[in-house]
Design an enzyme around this catalytic site. Structure first.
Site, PDB file in Angstrom:
ATOM      1  N   CYS A 113       0.713  -1.389  -0.216  1.00  0.00           N
ATOM      2  CA  CYS A 113       0.081  -0.084   0.051  1.00  0.00           C
ATOM      3  C   CYS A 113       0.798   1.216   0.281  1.00  0.00           C
ATOM      4  O   CYS A 113       0.384   2.298  -0.174  1.00  0.00           O
ATOM      5  CB  CYS A 113      -1.007   0.026   1.090  1.00  0.00           C
ATOM      6  SG  CYS A 113      -2.062  -1.354   1.326  1.00  0.00           S
ATOM      7  N   HIS A 246      -3.008   7.201   2.729  1.00  0.00           N
ATOM      8  CA  HIS A 246      -3.354   6.050   2.098  1.00  0.00           C
ATOM      9  C   HIS A 246      -4.688   5.713   2.476  1.00  0.00           C
ATOM     10  O   HIS A 246      -5.013   5.913   3.688  1.00  0.00           O
ATOM     11  CB  HIS A 246      -2.264   4.890   2.452  1.00  0.00           C
ATOM     12  CG  HIS A 246      -2.898   3.417   2.172  1.00  0.00           C
ATOM     13  ND1 HIS A 246      -3.385   2.959   0.866  1.00  0.00           N
ATOM     14  CD2 HIS A 246      -3.112   2.436   2.969  1.00  0.00           C
ATOM     15  CE1 HIS A 246      -3.959   1.889   0.890  1.00  0.00           C
ATOM     16  NE2 HIS A 246      -3.983   1.457   2.218  1.00  0.00           N
ATOM     17  N   ASN A 276     -10.199  -0.066  -0.094  1.00  0.00           N
ATOM     18  CA  ASN A 276      -8.906   0.341  -0.091  1.00  0.00           C
ATOM     19  C   ASN A 276      -8.389  -0.251  -1.185  1.00  0.00           C
ATOM     20  O   ASN A 276      -8.484  -1.529  -1.491  1.00  0.00           O
ATOM     21  CB  ASN A 276      -8.283  -0.531   1.430  1.00  0.00           C
ATOM     22  CG  ASN A 276      -6.867  -0.531   1.447  1.00  0.00           C
ATOM     23  OD1 ASN A 276      -6.295  -0.123   0.506  1.00  0.00           O
ATOM     24  ND2 ASN A 276      -6.380  -0.968   2.548  1.00  0.00           N
TER      25      ASN A 276
HETATM   26  O1  UT7 Z   1      -3.724  -1.224   3.531  1.00  0.00           O
HETATM   27  C1  UT7 Z   1      -3.266  -2.059   4.730  1.00  0.00           C
HETATM   28  C2  UT7 Z   1      -4.101  -1.618   5.566  1.00  0.00           C
HETATM   29  N1  UT7 Z   1      -5.225  -2.096   6.324  1.00  0.00           N
HETATM   30  C3  UT7 Z   1      -5.738  -1.284   7.304  1.00  0.00           C
HETATM   31  O2  UT7 Z   1      -5.278  -0.313   7.496  1.00  0.00           O
HETATM   32  C4  UT7 Z   1      -6.649  -2.116   8.118  1.00  0.00           C
HETATM   33  C5  UT7 Z   1      -6.638  -1.657   9.491  1.00  0.00           C
HETATM   34  N2  UT7 Z   1      -7.474  -2.286  10.438  1.00  0.00           N
HETATM   35  C6  UT7 Z   1      -8.820  -1.952  10.536  1.00  0.00           C
HETATM   36  O3  UT7 Z   1      -9.111  -0.966   9.554  1.00  0.00           O
HETATM   37  C7  UT7 Z   1      -9.698  -2.381  11.411  1.00  0.00           C
HETATM   38  O4  UT7 Z   1      -9.016  -2.984  12.299  1.00  0.00           O
HETATM   39  C8  UT7 Z   1     -10.781  -3.342  10.790  1.00  0.00           C
HETATM   40  C9  UT7 Z   1     -11.724  -2.531   9.880  1.00  0.00           C
HETATM   41  C10 UT7 Z   1     -10.301  -4.482   9.832  1.00  0.00           C
HETATM   42  C11 UT7 Z   1     -11.464  -4.292  11.914  1.00  0.00           C
HETATM   43  O5  UT7 Z   1     -12.195  -3.165  12.806  1.00  0.00           O
HETATM   44  P1  UT7 Z   1     -12.082  -3.461  14.330  1.00  0.00           P
HETATM   45  O6  UT7 Z   1     -12.843  -2.446  15.067  1.00  0.00           O
HETATM   46  O7  UT7 Z   1     -10.632  -3.584  14.732  1.00  0.00           O
HETATM   47  O8  UT7 Z   1     -12.767  -4.820  14.488  1.00  0.00           O
HETATM   48  P2  UT7 Z   1     -12.496  -6.233  15.023  1.00  0.00           P
HETATM   49  O9  UT7 Z   1     -11.548  -6.843  14.187  1.00  0.00           O
HETATM   50  O10 UT7 Z   1     -11.998  -5.934  16.387  1.00  0.00           O
HETATM   51  O11 UT7 Z   1     -13.619  -7.040  14.935  1.00  0.00           O
HETATM   52  C12 UT7 Z   1     -14.671  -6.917  15.972  1.00  0.00           C
HETATM   53  C13 UT7 Z   1     -15.915  -7.639  15.741  1.00  0.00           C
HETATM   54  C14 UT7 Z   1     -15.420  -8.966  15.582  1.00  0.00           C
HETATM   55  O12 UT7 Z   1     -16.686  -9.798  16.210  1.00  0.00           O
HETATM   56  P3  UT7 Z   1     -16.638 -10.128  17.982  1.00  0.00           P
HETATM   57  O13 UT7 Z   1     -15.492 -11.118  18.095  1.00  0.00           O
HETATM   58  O14 UT7 Z   1     -16.329  -8.779  18.629  1.00  0.00           O
HETATM   59  O15 UT7 Z   1     -17.731 -10.956  18.063  1.00  0.00           O
HETATM   60  C15 UT7 Z   1     -15.475  -9.403  14.204  1.00  0.00           C
HETATM   61  O16 UT7 Z   1     -15.529 -10.997  14.039  1.00  0.00           O
HETATM   62  O17 UT7 Z   1     -16.523  -7.342  14.151  1.00  0.00           O
HETATM   63  C16 UT7 Z   1     -16.531  -8.461  13.801  1.00  0.00           C
HETATM   64  N3  UT7 Z   1     -16.382  -8.634  12.370  1.00  0.00           N
HETATM   65  C17 UT7 Z   1     -17.372  -8.237  11.400  1.00  0.00           C
HETATM   66  N4  UT7 Z   1     -18.686  -8.005  11.563  1.00  0.00           N
HETATM   67  C18 UT7 Z   1     -19.338  -7.801  10.438  1.00  0.00           C
HETATM   68  C19 UT7 Z   1     -15.375  -8.468  11.607  1.00  0.00           C
HETATM   69  N5  UT7 Z   1     -15.572  -8.319  10.224  1.00  0.00           N
HETATM   70  C20 UT7 Z   1     -16.733  -8.118  10.128  1.00  0.00           C
HETATM   71  C21 UT7 Z   1     -17.703  -7.739   9.181  1.00  0.00           C
HETATM   72  N6  UT7 Z   1     -18.829  -7.692   9.279  1.00  0.00           N
HETATM   73  N7  UT7 Z   1     -17.234  -7.713   7.642  1.00  0.00           N
END
Ligand code: UT7
Length: 319
Positions: A113, A246, A276
């Site tokens: 990225c 980014h 992204n």
């Molecule tokens: O270009 C490279 C760069 N990539 C990035 O910059 C990404 C950086 N990271 C992020 O943007 C965030 O960490 C994410 C958007 C990927 C995730 O957000 P988060 O607030 O860190 O969520 P999480 O991974 O802690 O997940 C929270 C909950 C989980 O459920 P439980 O365990 O709390 O029951 C996940 O299973 O959200 C659930 N979850 C979803 N639910 C609905 C994860 N993905 C999804 C989804 N839809 N697509």
């Protein structure tokens, strides 16, 4: 003194748009979750026949037209991509042929990225050394090919597309300064840990990510590298007219602007419409904000990349 200036920009986006609601029909997710956690509303997805070189060529044609440059004037092509058409030849060479250009230097850069920011800094150095006069710098990706569509944690985040700039030698400053970094000890938090060996895929061909670790790393280094780039150029945050980090997650973008003390109105956001797009995200955002009239000649724009490697970097550009 020779400087390099951006004299034209262009975008190449596949026609097919996939909304969050479309994704919710095929996996356990919702528009509400995707929008509130990431700011993404939709993404463009390439047809199976469309490759990174196709999208890159579309973006390049648009950038050449905007710059009023004949393709034959291009003497350097750098393509940033993590989703090349082939293992080899490079996507830059394939794209060069599609543009009908022959003989000029052409190669790919792999910094995920951060790829576009790396490629722009390299092209700037080639031009400032006097070796080249007119470069095409492209970020292009088809991440839909490397996503595990059964993994809702990553599949909803990415999109396909390409952005291009024409960079030309000039006596007036354009790229004011660039800073590039990498730390390979973080390779595991964002990777596609597979390769091809003996006709088989070894490891995994799908993107995997530790979302929260990536999030924290991104906010920290985007702040640091912006300050480092400003210091290199002898400028302050107040001198920045537009911030284009980014486009990974709107919360990362807003946190970066806040840490830097830059007003939200100076932040260019396209992650809502493109998702992204990895190496393509920064040039796509730059092109959009130039074409809608926000970024004007003379404005100072901070371009920032961060991604797999880990890699990160920034360029401060006077338009
Ligand atoms: O270009 C490279 C760069 N990539 C990035 O910059 C990404 C950086 N990271 C992020 O943007 C965030 O960490 C994410 C958007 C990927 C995730 O957000 P988060 O607030 O860190 O969520 P999480 O991974 O802690 O997940 C929270 C909950 C989980 O459920 P439980 O365990 O709390 O029951 C996940 O299973 O959200 C659930 N979850 C979803 N639910 C609905 C994860 N993905 C999804 C989804 N839809 N697509």
């Amino acid at each position: 003194m020779i400087w390099s200036r951006i004299v034209g920009t262009g975008s190449g986006l596949p026609a097919k748009i996939v909304t969050n609601d479309d994704l919710a029909k095929r996996m356990d997710t919702s528009d509400e979750w995707i929008r509130t956690r990431t700011g993404i509303r939709q993404r463009h997805i390439a047809e199976p026949s469309q490759t990174s070189s196709d999208l890159g060529a579309d973006a390049s044609r648009a950038a050449l037209a905007a710059a009023r440059i004949n393709p034959q004037e291009i003497d350097l092509i750098i393509v940033a991509t993590a989703t090349p058409d082939y293992i080899f030849p490079s996507t830059a060479c394939i794209m060069q042929a599609k543009l009908g250009i022959k003989g000029c230097t052409a190669f790919d850069v792999q910094a995920v990225c951060s790829g576009f920011v790396y490629a722009l800094a390299i092209a700037d150095k080639f031009i400032r050394s006097g070796q080249n006069r007119c470069a095409l710098v492209v970020g292009t990706e088809v991440y839909s090919r490397i996503l595990d569509w059964n993994d809702r944690g990553t599949a909803v985040l990415f999109g396909d597309g390409a952005g291009a700039v024409v960079l030309k030698a000039d006596s007036k400053p354009g790229i004011l300064g660039s800073v590039l970094h990498a730390d390979g000890s973080y390779a595991d938090i964002l990777s596609v840990p597979g390769n091809v060996c003996g006709g088989k895929i070894v490891g995994s061909p799908f993107l995997r990510m530790e979302g929260q670790a990536v999030f924290k790393f991104a906010v920290k280094v985007l702040d640091e590298v912006a300050r480092e780039t400003l210091a290199l150029c002898g400028l302050a945050t107040a001198d920045i007219d537009w911030l284009i980090p980014h486009q990974a997650n709107v919360r990362i973008l807003e946190a970066t602007a806040k840490k830097l003390g830059i007003e939200p109105s100076k932040l260019i956001v396209t992650v809502d419409r493109h998702g992204n797009t990895s190496a393509a995200s920064v040039p796509l955002a730059l092109d959009l904000a130039i074409r809608d009239g926000r970024i004007k000649r003379g404005h100072k724009v901070m371009l920032q990349g961060v991604g797999g490697g880990f890699t990160w970097g920034a360029s401060l550009v006077e338009m």
